[in-house]
Design a protein around this motif. Structure first.
Motif, PDB file in Angstrom:
ATOM      1  N   THR A  87       0.837  -1.198   0.000  1.00  0.00           N
ATOM      2  CA  THR A  87       0.000   0.000   0.000  1.00  0.00           C
ATOM      3  C   THR A  87       0.873   1.250   0.000  1.00  0.00           C
ATOM      4  O   THR A  87       1.684   1.457   0.918  1.00  0.00           O
ATOM      5  CB  THR A  87      -0.919   0.012   1.225  1.00  0.00           C
ATOM      6  OG1 THR A  87      -1.719  -1.176   1.221  1.00  0.00           O
ATOM      7  CG2 THR A  87      -1.824   1.242   1.206  1.00  0.00           C
ATOM      8  N   SER A 131       3.111 -15.443  -2.754  1.00  0.00           N
ATOM      9  CA  SER A 131       1.729 -15.886  -2.620  1.00  0.00           C
ATOM     10  C   SER A 131       1.412 -16.345  -1.202  1.00  0.00           C
ATOM     11  O   SER A 131       1.905 -17.389  -0.759  1.00  0.00           O
ATOM     12  CB  SER A 131       1.473 -17.032  -3.601  1.00  0.00           C
ATOM     13  OG  SER A 131       0.185 -17.546  -3.449  1.00  0.00           O
ATOM     14  N   PRO A 176      -7.182 -17.568  -5.427  1.00  0.00           N
ATOM     15  CA  PRO A 176      -7.020 -16.499  -6.413  1.00  0.00           C
ATOM     16  C   PRO A 176      -7.264 -15.143  -5.763  1.00  0.00           C
ATOM     17  O   PRO A 176      -8.153 -14.991  -4.913  1.00  0.00           O
ATOM     18  CB  PRO A 176      -8.089 -16.824  -7.463  1.00  0.00           C
ATOM     19  CG  PRO A 176      -8.333 -18.296  -7.304  1.00  0.00           C
ATOM     20  CD  PRO A 176      -8.177 -18.575  -5.844  1.00  0.00           C
ATOM     21  N   SER A 177      -6.465 -14.144  -6.163  1.00  0.00           N
ATOM     22  CA  SER A 177      -6.576 -12.829  -5.550  1.00  0.00           C
ATOM     23  C   SER A 177      -6.198 -11.755  -6.562  1.00  0.00           C
ATOM     24  O   SER A 177      -5.608 -12.053  -7.613  1.00  0.00           O
ATOM     25  CB  SER A 177      -5.665 -12.739  -4.328  1.00  0.00           C
ATOM     26  OG  SER A 177      -4.327 -12.488  -4.722  1.00  0.00           O
ATOM     27  N   PRO A 178      -6.510 -10.474  -6.242  1.00  0.00           N
ATOM     28  CA  PRO A 178      -6.093  -9.393  -7.144  1.00  0.00           C
ATOM     29  C   PRO A 178      -4.588  -9.296  -7.330  1.00  0.00           C
ATOM     30  O   PRO A 178      -4.115  -8.717  -8.310  1.00  0.00           O
ATOM     31  CB  PRO A 178      -6.648  -8.143  -6.442  1.00  0.00           C
ATOM     32  CG  PRO A 178      -7.789  -8.633  -5.612  1.00  0.00           C
ATOM     33  CD  PRO A 178      -7.387  -9.995  -5.154  1.00  0.00           C
ATOM     34  N   LEU A 179      -3.814  -9.889  -6.401  1.00  0.00           N
ATOM     35  CA  LEU A 179      -2.357  -9.839  -6.529  1.00  0.00           C
ATOM     36  C   LEU A 179      -1.854 -10.703  -7.680  1.00  0.00           C
ATOM     37  O   LEU A 179      -0.696 -10.563  -8.102  1.00  0.00           O
ATOM     38  CB  LEU A 179      -1.686 -10.286  -5.226  1.00  0.00           C
ATOM     39  CG  LEU A 179      -1.939  -9.404  -3.995  1.00  0.00           C
ATOM     40  CD1 LEU A 179      -1.201  -9.965  -2.792  1.00  0.00           C
ATOM     41  CD2 LEU A 179      -1.502  -7.970  -4.280  1.00  0.00           C
ATOM     42  N   ASP A 180      -2.711 -11.606  -8.178  1.00  0.00           N
ATOM     43  CA  ASP A 180      -2.289 -12.459  -9.300  1.00  0.00           C
ATOM     44  C   ASP A 180      -1.871 -11.616 -10.495  1.00  0.00           C
ATOM     45  O   ASP A 180      -0.885 -11.925 -11.186  1.00  0.00           O
ATOM     46  CB  ASP A 180      -3.427 -13.398  -9.715  1.00  0.00           C
ATOM     47  CG  ASP A 180      -3.770 -14.411  -8.633  1.00  0.00           C
ATOM     48  OD1 ASP A 180      -2.997 -14.537  -7.660  1.00  0.00           O
ATOM     49  OD2 ASP A 180      -4.825 -15.067  -8.760  1.00  0.00           O
ATOM     50  N   ALA A 181      -2.608 -10.557 -10.759  1.00  0.00           N
ATOM     51  CA  ALA A 181      -2.303  -9.711 -11.909  1.00  0.00           C
ATOM     52  C   ALA A 181      -1.006  -8.936 -11.708  1.00  0.00           C
ATOM     53  O   ALA A 181      -0.326  -8.582 -12.681  1.00  0.00           O
ATOM     54  CB  ALA A 181      -3.460  -8.748 -12.159  1.00  0.00           C
ATOM     55  N   ILE A 182      -0.648  -8.688 -10.447  1.00  0.00           N
ATOM     56  CA  ILE A 182       0.569  -7.928 -10.158  1.00  0.00           C
ATOM     57  C   ILE A 182       1.802  -8.811 -10.274  1.00  0.00           C
ATOM     58  O   ILE A 182       2.796  -8.454 -10.923  1.00  0.00           O
ATOM     59  CB  ILE A 182       0.491  -7.298  -8.755  1.00  0.00           C
ATOM     60  CG1 ILE A 182      -0.695  -6.328  -8.678  1.00  0.00           C
ATOM     61  CG2 ILE A 182       1.798  -6.594  -8.403  1.00  0.00           C
ATOM     62  CD1 ILE A 182      -0.924  -5.764  -7.286  1.00  0.00           C
ATOM     63  N   SER A 228      -0.584 -18.154 -16.978  1.00  0.00           N
ATOM     64  CA  SER A 228      -0.297 -17.219 -15.895  1.00  0.00           C
ATOM     65  C   SER A 228       0.719 -16.187 -16.362  1.00  0.00           C
ATOM     66  O   SER A 228       1.535 -16.445 -17.254  1.00  0.00           O
ATOM     67  CB  SER A 228       0.236 -17.960 -14.670  1.00  0.00           C
ATOM     68  OG  SER A 228       1.497 -18.548 -14.944  1.00  0.00           O
TER      69      SER A 228
END
Length: 811
Positions: free
Chosen positions: A394, A469, A478-484, A534
């Motif tokens: 953050t 992870s 699965p989480s929004p951090l996957d895209a990061i 991925s």
């Protein structure tokens, strides 16, 4: 001891007992012939000169000393003395041959003359061609077969671009299994050693039935792991990513292996036509080696990971850090790996005339690797939550606010809230069919080998990847951090076809001079179906079906001079190629090699000395390399390299029964260009796991028979040497570009010393009995054989000293 171990031992014991009872009357009937006295001082185990070795390096049976090819052949007696049952046991037995497992025991790295083969993907072809009874093995994961009945192993060095089934830039390893004898016979061995290691082998030859001869073989090989897993019995639920993976349970010991394998060989002889059927089956349950942390890589990702590792003592986490040698226990999220491999082949040989032979080799093979998780990142014991990770991600938080979030009891990890810098779970399988039609024509002045080859495979693969992870309640979510960070699921299906036509002609210009020329035309059709991918795979291609076709003409030219019967000198030029394709959305081109080689093979001093030497220079272009940077995979045609070196093999029989053997090789690998992540790093790049110098020294002795009916003492001592090597292709660097962790990256040179002492061929009740003690890595050399720069820098130590006793019985 589990039920599978007990069943395997009872099965082996039952086969041994049944064979003994069945064959005892036959053995007694033959006892008179077996007990005929030999001449004084003679022994079946003694030899007064180096023995002739027959090889098939040019797809026909020839004496090793007559073949203008750099090849090492290892026969039955040497294989048994060294307890070789698989390719994994061959490291160091041939010059320039290096081998190590990539943590998981199913995925080997094989290096010949500096060129490494070992990518586990179903989309990348091996650079070392693997063959069993002339059949090409298409995938690295399915190549570590265990056999009870190996007759001969040949290691061919240099590009194989003409005669063998598939093109290869590094070399080829050809395994020939034993053929049926057509008469009663039993050969059985059993051994027990430390780490509760048990190995049993039995081969049964049946009497000829009409035109058919049959040989049956069975192998059981098990060894306990050498590192305790403190997470034994716990698990990780992967079902939200891949339902078929379910919950993977972590093993009790790291490094264990339990193998059952069987072989069937049937030969039918119908006049000029000979039919050979082979079936092999291997069922392997094993766990990966224990990975331990060598430090956090202080690159961009390391700036985030470093503080997380430092905080582990506050949350009950385990970092598996081991900087002063191998750890006796680690916390590893590693499950048991189960692989089943089997194959059928039918070889038809027709001697149409005295100088014309037609051969057909038809084969079907398949393997299955069940879902498995391997803790490559050595982080199974780390604890951290999504809330705590969010404190670091953050923007705008003060150090006090970050600290408050980290140590808020509501955010603290529970005992099953794992955190993985790298998480990898995978499953794959493969089916392949190959057909080769070969013609051999010979005359007074020429030999011609020509043929057609076809290969087809289908190989689905599924991989779950997690980068930085958290896994709350031991569940991958699965989480929004996957895209990061690029975490996610990759599903692919590789469908590949290869077709080739080849011919090689040797023309005898005189009794002393020969010229050989060969050509091979290859068409490779590649298809990759991607249904999910991925971000961390690093691919530029998304979901879809992608096809590529590659065509290549490769050639071989050899000039041979035989100044006398005991000497051969040759000069050779050869090319090799490995197809391009698409790896997890990353397209790549073929790699090519042109090799220039000179060599000599000699025997002298009344055949008491054999010396074979070779020197080579290779141009290596568009070499395919795999690297990991900041949690992303890079698979590239890195550039160009020059490889040069020499090899020598020496066998000396100074007195009857004593054989002194040695080999040495030197390889210089120099990158001209190496493009990695858009930068040319050739100035400081180096091949991984590669030693410039390798060597072997051995002495074996067989005494004269100590009874009139046979029986002799046998002894073997050997050492295998490797010079220093690196675990990564470039030095690891911090944000300022400075080299870091290089002292842990560079591995020191070492010797591995093995030995064996016993009695052999002792007559006992109509049978021949052997009893010996053995030791491998006698001086307990511990070394890191594999390392991975996966956010953490991790490595695994090879097992230390092993020893045991072995009993053999022959009827």
């Amino acid at each position: 001891m589990n039920a599978r171990h007990i069943r395997s031992r009872y099965l082996l014991g039952s086969i041994l007992a049944a064979g003994t009872l069945t064959l005892a009357p036959i053995a007694q009937a033959a006892e008179g012939a077996a007990e005929e006295p030999q001449a004084s001082g003679e022994s079946t185990g003694q030899s007064a000169s180096v023995q002739e070795i027959i090889v098939t390096a040019q797809r026909r049976e020839e004496s090793l000393q007559k073949v203008p090819v750099a090849v090492t052949a290892i026969g039955t007696e040497q294989l048994e003395a060294l307890r070789v049952t698989s390719v994994r046991n061959l490291a160091g037995l041939a010059p320039s041959l290096q081998f190590n497992a990539q943590g998981q025991q199913s995925n080997p790295t094989i290096i010949i003359r500096g060129v490494a083969s070992g990518t586990s993907s179903n989309s990348v072809d091996p650079k070392v061609g693997m063959y069993v009874d002339g059949v090409y093995i298409g995938r690295a994961v399915g190549s570590l077969l265990d056999f009870s009945d190996i007759q001969r192993v040949e290691v061919l060095r240099g590009p194989q671009g003409t005669l063998f089934g598939r093109n290869a830039t590094s070399g080829a390893i050809s395994i020939t299994t034993a053929a049926p004898k057509g008469e009663w016979g039993v050969r059985a061995t059993g051994s027990y050693g430390n780490y509760d290691a048990f190995r049993g082998k039995i081969s049964l030859d049946l009497p000829q039935i009409g035109p058919f001869s049959i040989r049956l073989s069975y192998l059981h090989d098990q060894i306990d792991g050498d590192v305790t897993n403190t997470m034994a019995g716990k698990g990780l639920n992967i079902a939200l990513r891949a339902p078929e993976f379910g919950t993977q349970r972590f093993v009790r010991k790291l490094g264990h292996r339990n193998v059952d394998g069987g072989q069937v060989a049937i030969r039918g002889e119908f006049g000029a036509l000979t039919a050979d059927y082979r079936f092999d089956y291997t069922d392997t349950r094993a766990s990966g080696r224990a990975m331990q942390s060598l430090g956090v890589i202080p690159d961009a990702s390391g700036q985030l990971l470093g503080p997380i590792v430092a905080l582990q003592p506050f949350f009950g986490g385990t970092t598996n850090e081991g900087l002063n040698g191998p750890l006796s226990s680690v916390a590893a999220a590693t499950s048991e790996e189960h692989i089943v491999t089997q194959g059928h082949s039918l070889t038809l040989s027709l001697e149409a005339s005295d100088n014309f032979t037609v051969k057909s080799i038809s084969a079907y093979r398949k393997f299955r690797q069940d879902p498995v998780i391997f803790d490559l990142g050595s982080a199974g014991g780390m604890r951290f939550t999504f809330q705590q990770l969010g404190a670091f991600l953050t923007p705008g938080l003060t150090p006090q606010q970050i600290q408050a979030i980290l140590f808020n009891p509501a955010n603290a990890p529970g005992p099953n809230d794992y955190f993985f810098p790298l998480l990898s779970a995978r499953a794959t399988n493969q089916e392949q069919f190959s057909q080769e039609l070969q013609f051999q024509l010979s005359g007074d002045n020429y030999q011609l080998t020509a043929g057609l080859f076809y290969f087809n495979e289908r190989s689905p693969g599924t991989e779950v990847l997690g980068i930085l992870s958290p896994t709350p309640s031991a569940t991958i979510v699965p989480s929004p951090l996957d895209a990061i960070f690029g975490s996610g699921l990759t599903r692919t299906v590789g469908v590949n076809d290869s077709m080739a036509g080849y011919a090689q002609l040797t023309w005898k210009l005189s009794d002393q001079f020969e010229l050989t020329g060969g050509l091979r035309g290859t068409i490779d059709d590649r298809e990759l179906q991607i249904s999910a991918i991925s971000g961390a795979q690093g691919g530029s291609l998304g979901v879809g079906t992608y096809k590529q076709t590659y065509k290549k003409l490769t050639y071989t030219g050899i000039a041979t001079w035989r100044p006398n019967e005991q000497t051969m000198i040759f000069a050779k030029i050869a090319t090799g190629y490995v197809s391009g394709g698409i790896l997890s959305g990353i397209p790549y081109r073929p790699e090519n090699m042109t090799s220039y080689e000179v060599g000599a093979k000699t025997q002298f001093l009344d055949n008491k000395v054999r010396l074979n030497i070779a020197g080579y220079y290779n141009n290596y272009n568009d070499l395919q390399t795999q690297n990991f940077i900041n949690g992303r995979q890079f698979f590239d045609n890195a550039g160009k390299a020059q490889i040069k070196g020499f090899e020598a093999e020496l066998d000396v029989v100074p007195v009857a029964g004593l054989t002194l053997s040695g080999s040495v090789s030197y390889t210089d690998f120099d990158y001209d260009t190496f493009i990695l992540n858009g930068q040319d790093v050739a100035a400081f790049a180096r091949p991984t796991y590669f030693s410039n110098w390798t060597g072997r020294a051995a002495a074996s002795w067989n005494s004269a028979d100590f009874t009139a009916n046979g029986g002799h003492i046998t002894a073997l001592i050997e050492g295998r040497y490797r010079s220093t090597y690196f675990l990564t292709s470039t030095p690891l660097r911090n944000l300022a570009g400075q080299e870091v962790l290089e002292d842990r990256n560079k591995q020191p040179a070492f010797w591995l010393v093995n030995g064996r002492l016993g009695v052999a061929d002792v007559p006992l009740g109509g049978a021949r009995v052997s009893l010996s003690v053995f030791g491998d890595n006698i001086f307990n050399q511990r070394f890191i054989s594999f390392g991975a720069p996966v956010l953490l820098f991790t490595g695994t130590y090879e097992r230390g000293r092993t020893y045991g006793v072995e009993l053999g019985v022959n009827f």
